[in-house]
Design a protein around this motif. Structure first.
Motif, PDB file in Angstrom:
ATOM      1  N   ASP A   1       2.855   3.275   2.325  1.00 13.14           N
ATOM      2  CA  ASP A   1       4.023   2.501   1.804  1.00 13.14           C
ATOM      3  C   ASP A   1       3.799   1.812   0.871  1.00 13.14           C
ATOM      4  OD1 ASP A   1       5.724   4.010   3.946  1.00 13.14           O
ATOM      5  OD2 ASP A   1       5.402   2.257   5.225  1.00 13.14           O
ATOM      6  N   GLU A   2       4.890   1.387  -0.081  1.00 15.13           N
ATOM      7  CA  GLU A   2       4.592   0.634  -1.188  1.00 15.13           C
ATOM      8  C   GLU A   2       5.962  -0.487  -1.102  1.00 15.13           C
ATOM      9  OE1 GLU A   2       2.230   0.033  -3.045  1.00 15.13           O
ATOM     10  OE2 GLU A   2       0.998   1.821  -2.701  1.00 15.13           O
ATOM     11  N   ALA A   3       5.478  -1.768  -1.132  1.00 19.77           N
ATOM     12  CA  ALA A   3       6.589  -2.718  -1.276  1.00 19.77           C
ATOM     13  C   ALA A   3       7.118  -2.764  -2.584  1.00 19.77           C
ATOM     14  CB  ALA A   3       6.053  -4.168  -0.836  1.00 19.77           C
ATOM     15  N   ASN A   4       6.465  -2.298  -3.420  1.00 20.05           N
ATOM     16  CA  ASN A   4       6.888  -2.493  -4.852  1.00 20.05           C
ATOM     17  C   ASN A   4       7.398  -1.105  -5.229  1.00 20.05           C
ATOM     18  OD1 ASN A   4       6.589  -2.284  -7.815  1.00 20.05           O
ATOM     19  ND2 ASN A   4       5.862  -4.541  -7.624  1.00 20.05           N
ATOM     20  N   GLY A   5       8.770  -0.972  -5.934  1.00 23.47           N
ATOM     21  CA  GLY A   5       8.910   0.422  -6.368  1.00 23.47           C
ATOM     22  C   GLY A   5       8.191   0.950  -7.512  1.00 23.47           C
ATOM     23  N   PHE A   6       7.669   0.046  -8.519  1.00 19.42           N
ATOM     24  CA  PHE A   6       6.706   0.603  -9.287  1.00 19.42           C
ATOM     25  C   PHE A   6       5.731   1.391  -8.679  1.00 19.42           C
ATOM     26  CE2 PHE A   6       2.790   0.459 -11.799  1.00 19.42           C
ATOM     27  CZ  PHE A   6       3.320   0.628 -13.117  1.00 19.42           C
ATOM     28  N   TRP A   7       4.813   0.908  -7.884  1.00 22.55           N
ATOM     29  CA  TRP A   7       3.820   1.768  -7.506  1.00 22.55           C
ATOM     30  C   TRP A   7       4.195   2.867  -6.536  1.00 22.55           C
ATOM     31  CZ3 TRP A   7      -0.144   0.871  -9.953  1.00 22.55           C
ATOM     32  CH2 TRP A   7      -0.449  -0.429 -10.535  1.00 22.55           C
ATOM     33  N   ARG A   8       5.353   2.847  -5.814  1.00 22.42           N
ATOM     34  CA  ARG A   8       5.884   4.027  -5.468  1.00 22.42           C
ATOM     35  C   ARG A   8       6.142   5.215  -6.264  1.00 22.42           C
ATOM     36  NH1 ARG A   8      11.396   6.261  -3.361  1.00 22.42           N
ATOM     37  NH2 ARG A   8      10.820   7.762  -1.545  1.00 22.42           N
ATOM     38  N   ASP A   9       6.889   4.884  -7.628  1.00 19.54           N
ATOM     39  CA  ASP A   9       7.068   5.916  -8.437  1.00 19.54           C
ATOM     40  C   ASP A   9       5.736   6.239  -9.042  1.00 19.54           C
ATOM     41  OD1 ASP A   9       9.712   5.414  -7.978  1.00 19.54           O
ATOM     42  OD2 ASP A   9      10.197   4.268  -9.651  1.00 19.54           O
ATOM     43  N   HIS A  10       4.827   5.348  -9.456  1.00 20.94           N
ATOM     44  CA  HIS A  10       3.470   5.751  -9.915  1.00 20.94           C
ATOM     45  C   HIS A  10       2.841   6.676  -9.180  1.00 20.94           C
ATOM     46  CE1 HIS A  10       0.092   4.611 -12.374  1.00 20.94           C
ATOM     47  NE2 HIS A  10      -0.694   4.678 -11.407  1.00 20.94           N
ATOM     48  N   LYS A  11       2.602   6.525  -7.904  1.00 22.74           N
ATOM     49  CA  LYS A  11       2.039   7.395  -6.887  1.00 22.74           C
ATOM     50  C   LYS A  11       2.818   8.931  -6.948  1.00 22.74           C
ATOM     51  CE  LYS A  11       1.577   5.206  -3.248  1.00 22.74           C
ATOM     52  NZ  LYS A  11       1.319   4.657  -1.949  1.00 22.74           N
TER      53      LYS A  11
END
Length: 146
Positions: A51-61
């Motif tokens: 899980d990622e709290a920050n949308g940037f890192w979710r999109d990045h992965k």
């Protein structure tokens, strides 16, 4: 020879199905590939990594996981068709066009004349610009059948 055609870009209309059906009607020997076109599945591709709290890192992965598929399919294709739709900006499609250009892979752009100016560099490296899926089928028919 069986041609491998990569279909890139806009996912909100049935342009892919129109091209596939048109090529089938003409009995063209074509295998079609594409990025994942299920928007939710594509956005969640990296969720298995945590899980990622920050949308940037979710999109990045998720972008990196999706790139595994996209990179390999573009490298293996004989030609790509890159669709830019009217409703959304397809930055991913522009990236795919640049990747094709860098690899020396021929590609056809598919878009309306209202976005010629913002796509001038993308179209400049394309082998053709089509405005309809039917034109793409005509181009593929010529290239494959002659």
């Amino acid at each position: 020879m069986e041609w491998n055609v990569y279909l890139s870009g806009e996912i909100h209309t049935d342009w892919r199905e129109q091209i596939i059906a048109g090529c089938k009607e003409r009995n063209l020997t074509v295998t079609f590939t594409s990025a994942v076109t299920d928007h939710d599945a594509s956005d969640a591709a990296g969720d298995v990594l945590g899980d990622e709290a920050n949308g940037f890192w979710r999109d990045h992965k998720s972008a990196k996981v999706n790139a595994i598929r996209i990179k390999n399919l573009i490298e293996k294709c004989d030609i790509a068709v890159i669709r830019f739709g009217d409703k959304y900006k397809q930055w991913n499609a522009a990236f795919d066009a640049g990747f094709c250009a860098a690899l020396g892979k021929p590609y056809i752009t598919l878009h309306g004349d209202d976005i010629i100016h913002p796509l001038k560099e993308v179209d400049g490296s394309a082998m053709a610009w089509a405005q309809t899926p039917e034109q793409v089928v005509e181009l593929l028919s010529y290239v494959i059948s002659r």
